[in-house]
Design an enzyme around this catalytic site. Structure first.
Site, PDB file in Angstrom:
ATOM      1  N   ASN A   9      41.355  53.512  35.666  1.00  0.00           N
ATOM      2  CA  ASN A   9      40.612  52.442  36.346  1.00  0.00           C
ATOM      3  C   ASN A   9      41.643  51.481  36.913  1.00  0.00           C
ATOM      4  OD1 ASN A   9      39.056  50.320  37.162  1.00  0.00           O
ATOM      5  ND2 ASN A   9      38.421  49.693  35.110  1.00  0.00           N
ATOM      6  N   LYS A  11      41.282  48.986  38.791  1.00  0.00           N
ATOM      7  CA  LYS A  11      40.826  47.604  38.960  1.00  0.00           C
ATOM      8  C   LYS A  11      41.269  47.104  40.338  1.00  0.00           C
ATOM      9  CE  LYS A  11      40.806  47.231  33.994  1.00  0.00           C
ATOM     10  NZ  LYS A  11      40.931  46.438  32.780  1.00  0.00           N
ATOM     11  N   HIS A  94      31.352  48.134  33.465  1.00  0.00           N
ATOM     12  CA  HIS A  94      32.635  47.669  32.928  1.00  0.00           C
ATOM     13  C   HIS A  94      32.494  46.216  32.478  1.00  0.00           C
ATOM     14  CE1 HIS A  94      36.805  46.532  32.500  1.00  0.00           C
ATOM     15  NE2 HIS A  94      37.071  47.825  32.415  1.00  0.00           N
ATOM     16  N   GLU A  96      34.331  43.760  32.746  1.00  0.00           N
ATOM     17  CA  GLU A  96      34.720  42.764  33.755  1.00  0.00           C
ATOM     18  C   GLU A  96      33.592  42.549  34.767  1.00  0.00           C
ATOM     19  OE1 GLU A  96      38.490  44.587  34.711  1.00  0.00           O
ATOM     20  OE2 GLU A  96      39.218  44.041  32.720  1.00  0.00           O
ATOM     21  N   GLY A 172      43.470  45.053  28.205  1.00  0.00           N
ATOM     22  CA  GLY A 172      44.556  44.304  28.846  1.00  0.00           C
ATOM     23  C   GLY A 172      45.290  43.355  27.912  1.00  0.00           C
ATOM     24  N   SER A 213      43.903  49.000  26.186  1.00  0.00           N
ATOM     25  CA  SER A 213      45.327  49.056  25.861  1.00  0.00           C
ATOM     26  C   SER A 213      45.784  50.446  25.415  1.00  0.00           C
ATOM     27  CB  SER A 213      45.688  47.994  24.807  1.00  0.00           C
ATOM     28  OG  SER A 213      45.424  46.693  25.314  1.00  0.00           O
TER      29      SER A 213
HETATM   30  P1  13P Z   1      43.802  48.380  29.875  1.00  0.00           P
HETATM   31  O1  13P Z   1      44.140  49.837  29.640  1.00  0.00           O
HETATM   32  O2  13P Z   1      44.680  47.716  30.871  1.00  0.00           O
HETATM   33  O3  13P Z   1      43.670  47.648  28.570  1.00  0.00           O
HETATM   34  O4  13P Z   1      42.323  48.366  30.548  1.00  0.00           O
HETATM   35  C1  13P Z   1      41.304  49.081  29.961  1.00  0.00           C
HETATM   36  C2  13P Z   1      40.143  49.093  30.868  1.00  0.00           C
HETATM   37  O5  13P Z   1      39.473  48.094  31.063  1.00  0.00           O
HETATM   38  C3  13P Z   1      39.819  50.348  31.554  1.00  0.00           C
HETATM   39  O6  13P Z   1      38.580  50.282  32.164  1.00  0.00           O
END
Ligand code: 13P
Length: 255
Positions: A9, A11, A94, A96, A172, A213
Site C-alpha cells: 500500500n 499510500k 483502511h 487512514e 507506521g 510495521s
Molecule cells: P506500515 O507498513 O508503514 O506500518 O503501514 C501499514 C499499512 O497501513 C498498510 O496498509
C-alpha cells in the site's frame, strides 16, 4: 490451502513517473515467487502507468479506495467502473480512510458490495485503536467491523475478499504487534466471526493478512503463524529491495 498475498500500500507516495520506473525494476525480481500473490497499490493517478507497465508480469495492481456509486456528483471520488480493467484489487476501509474520510462500517460495506459487483476484489482492512487495545476491546471491536463489512454479502462472493488485520497503533510506528497475539486475534475475531456468518467451510479459505510495521526482519515471524496469509505493507513496500525481500521470505515459508 490459502495462497499467501503480499500487497504494497503505497499510500500518498510516488508520482506516476516514479511509480512506473519502480515497477519496471520490481517486476522481473518478483517473477519467480509464484507461490505468493504479489500486489502493488499505487495512488490513483499512477494506476494507468503502473497497470500498463505490469501487463504480462506476475505483479497485480490494486487501488487504495473506491466509491460505491458508479458515477454522479461526488467530487474527487473514483468509481468501480473507472478502475475496472486497470486493477484487480481495491483496499477498502483502511484506518487512514476511516479516520480522514469518515469511512464507517456501513460505507465500507457499500464499497465492498460495489467493488464485487464490478469484479474487483476487496482487501477489507480492520483493526483497533491503541485505546481499544489497552481497554481489552480488540476482539469485540474487530469482530464487529467484520460483521459490518460483510453484512449482506452472499457466501459465494466471500472468497473474492481478502481481510487485512491492521492494528492502528502498529501502522507506521515501527511497533508491530506480537505475531502470536495477531494469530489469535485473527482466529478468534476474524475467522470465527466469518465462520459464524458463512460456516467453517467458507471461513477456512478466506485469506487474512497482517499489516502494521511489517519489515524484512519481522516478516518470517508473521508468515509462519498458521492464521496469517500474507501482509499489507506500507513503508517497506516503497523500496524495491525491501518489498522483494518480503516476498522472498513469504515464498520460502510457503510449501
Ligand atoms: P506500515 O507498513 O508503514 O506500518 O503501514 C501499514 C499499512 O497501513 C498498510 O496498509
Amino acid at each position: 490451502m490459502r495462497t499467501p498475498i503480499v500487497a504494497g500500500n503505497w499510500k500518498m507516495h510516488k508520482t506516476p513517473a516514479e511509480a512506473e520506473a519502480f515497477v519496471r525494476e520490481l517486476a522481473p525480481l518478483l517473477e519467480k515467487f509464484d507461490k505468493v500473490e504479489r500486489v502493488v497499490c499505487p495512488p490513483f493517478v499512477a494506476i494507468p502507468a503502473v497497470s500498463a507497465a505490469l501487463k504480462g508480469t506476475a505483479v497485480k495492481v490494486g487501488a487504495q479506495d473506491v466509491h460505491y456509486e458508479d458515477q454522479g456528483a461526488f467530487t474527487a471520488r473514483i468509481s468501480p467502473p473507472m478502475l475496472k480493467g486497470l486493477v484487480e484489487y481495491v483496499i477498502i476501509g483502511h484506518s487512514e480512510c476511516r479516520r480522514d474520510l469518515g469511512h464507517t462500517d456501513e460505507i465500507v460495506n457499500k464499497k465492498a458490495k460495489a467493488a464485487l459487483a464490478h469484479g474487483l476484489k476487496p482487501i477489507i482492512a480492520v483493526g483497533e485503536s491503541l485505546a481499544q487495545n489497552e481497554a481489552g476491546e480488540t476482539e469485540t471491536f474487530v469482530s464487529q467491523q467484520i460483521r459490518g463489512a460483510f453484512d449482506g454479502i452472499p457466501a459465494d462472493r466471500v472468497l473474492s475478499i481478502v481481510v487485512a488485520y491492521e492494528p492502528i497503533w502498529a501502522i507506521g510506528t515501527g511497533r508491530s504487534a506480537e505475531p502470536g497475539v495477531v494469530n489469535e486475534i485473527i482466529r478468534r475475531a476474524i475467522r470465527n466471526t466469518l465462520a459464524g456468518l458463512y460456516g467453517d467451510e467458507v471461513a477456512k479459505y478466506v485469506r487474512i493478512q497482517y499489516g502494521g510495521s511489517v519489515k524484512p526482519n519481522n516478516m518470517a515471524d508473521f508468515i509462519s503463524q498458521p492464521e496469517i496469509d500474507g501482509a499489507l505493507v506500507g513503508g517497506a513496500s516503497l523500496k524495491v529491495d525491501s518489498f522483494t525481500e518480503l516476498i522472498r521470505i513469504t515464498a520460502d515459508l510457503t510449501v
